[in-house]
Design an enzyme around this catalytic site. Sequence first.
Site, PDB file in Angstrom:
ATOM      1  N   TYR A 161       0.853  -1.195   0.000  1.00 10.66           N
ATOM      2  CA  TYR A 161       0.000   0.000   0.000  1.00 10.66           C
ATOM      3  C   TYR A 161       0.887   1.243   0.000  1.00 10.66           C
ATOM      4  CZ  TYR A 161      -4.272   2.639   1.262  1.00 10.66           C
ATOM      5  OH  TYR A 161      -5.347   3.492   1.278  1.00 10.66           O
ATOM      6  N   TYR A 173      -5.131   5.533  -7.390  1.00  9.17           N
ATOM      7  CA  TYR A 173      -5.370   5.386  -5.946  1.00  9.17           C
ATOM      8  C   TYR A 173      -6.850   5.130  -5.722  1.00  9.17           C
ATOM      9  CZ  TYR A 173      -5.962   6.870  -1.053  1.00  9.17           C
ATOM     10  OH  TYR A 173      -6.297   6.942   0.264  1.00  9.17           O
TER      11      TYR A 173
END
Lengths: 149, 408
Positions: B305, B360
């Site tokens: 992440y 994102y």
Amino acid sequence: MSETGIATALPAELVRITTDPSTEPFWRAAKERRLVAPRCADCTAFRLPPTPFCPHCQSASVEWVELSGRATVYTYTVVQGFPGLADITLVPVVVDLPDAPGARLVTNVVGAAPGDVRIGTELTVDFHPISDGWLLPVFRIADPPLGGE
Amino acid sequence: MSKNVRLKHSGLRDTAIVGVGATPYYKRGESADRSINQLAGEAILAACADAGLSVRDVDGLAFYSLARAGYADQMEAGEFVETLGIRELRFSAALTGGGGGSAGAIGLARAAIVAGDASIVVTVMALQQRTRLGTVFAAKASTPLASFVQPSGLAGPGHLMSLLTRRHMHQYGTTRDAFAEIAMSTRANALNRPKARYREPLTHDQYFGARMLADPLCLYDFCMESEGAVAVVTTSIERARDLRQKPVPVVSVAHGGTREWGRAFSWFGMPDDGTFASSGHKSIAQRLYQRAGVTAEDIDVALIYDHFTPMVLMQLEDYGFCAKGEGGPYVLSGAIRHSPERKPGRVSVNPHGGQLSEAYIIGATHIVEGVEQMRGTAINQVTDAELALVTGGPAALPVSGLILGRDR
Ligand SMILES: [Zn+2]
């Protein structure tokens, strides 16, 4: 990019705090220009922010201890601009409180050039007006500055 | 037992991801002609089609981030059931927290399936940027606890994480060159990806010439503000074997974290023993590897992440790809650069371009890439990859991780 100026805190009208029964004594003391922290009445561990239970022994008993106002920069950032305030220079810091070991405050260094702030810089508390008549603890570089790394 | 045979039998493997779907990825404001629920619906329908299932057969929803779509919008199970034509809902739940739970939401889907509550479970995330994430806290009403952070002017997640980054640099000698390498290597992975938002190489000079947003973090340390939706379909391994795609078994999954991490960037009280300047994932990594019976050395591709470059570095440490504090030298050695060939001491990180360069969508694109790597269909494929690590965002608890595998 704007020039980096002297670090300040957000203007009073942009900072609005709320309180609950656990946190209110902290803010009431700040309003009297006193920096305080909750200490567990059973195991003597400090904690911040003020919360209902001691995470070490689960006690709900608290003693409010008045601190000296000294602090040390644990980490910091430098932020140029805030939504609606392109020219403001902020130095948000996380500080250790030598007389409340284990507790940290997230606050601002004010009245200093950002370049003068380092991890380990010694600070002293000051109080900055915010909305609704409250005062916010902020910090200035201690005089004489011990500075440098 | 050979390594490959051992890895093929490791871990849970009772459920599998069978479908992934996504909308195109948009820049901020570009998807405004559709509602966020339309974006989510498109992703769900695409994931079902990928699996060879009808959306009518979906009977479970496993969200993360409290079923928020991004930070400003709320998804409602009833709305999906009613408007997509799902026949009967038998499970609907969300992990608490925020993007920290992205990988762990697949564990929530697994829990529903293993418990027998539901059989075909969808996880979905959608994001539009009507509220700018970069300064989300400046716009939020205060709470008694947030009143101990917000007044300092830490306006967004990047500001919060710059404080951890500074501490990591101080404690371990980490330099901005390491963050630049993460930004540049992630960008290099996006160049050949048709859906990626950024497909021009990023140079060292561009990185160091960029504006500081929260010193020591500059523009290129921040992930982008993009829009779109991603959905994932999970079912039992038995059912998975009858569906269109090669099943991608859930080998291990975990969410949670320890008291020392707690609310992380919302209190900053994490101890100075290597926890403060970390990703908060160490306990997740241990549980994940233990459940899978593997170590970091067995991971062939890491979907980490990447909301902020230093948090990739700190996760690489917490997941054991290098020792604590060694993240800087590790990435600067070239260890995370994508290579089709797996070599000891290195791992391909975010070959899809991540949130820094592809899109994102709060961690969901990493799950998709993990699935494609295990199917063997990824654009930047690690040859014969057997295990993919997918992580949720370093954030207030819960944080989470997921290991995906290849079916036998
Ligand atoms: Zn106690």
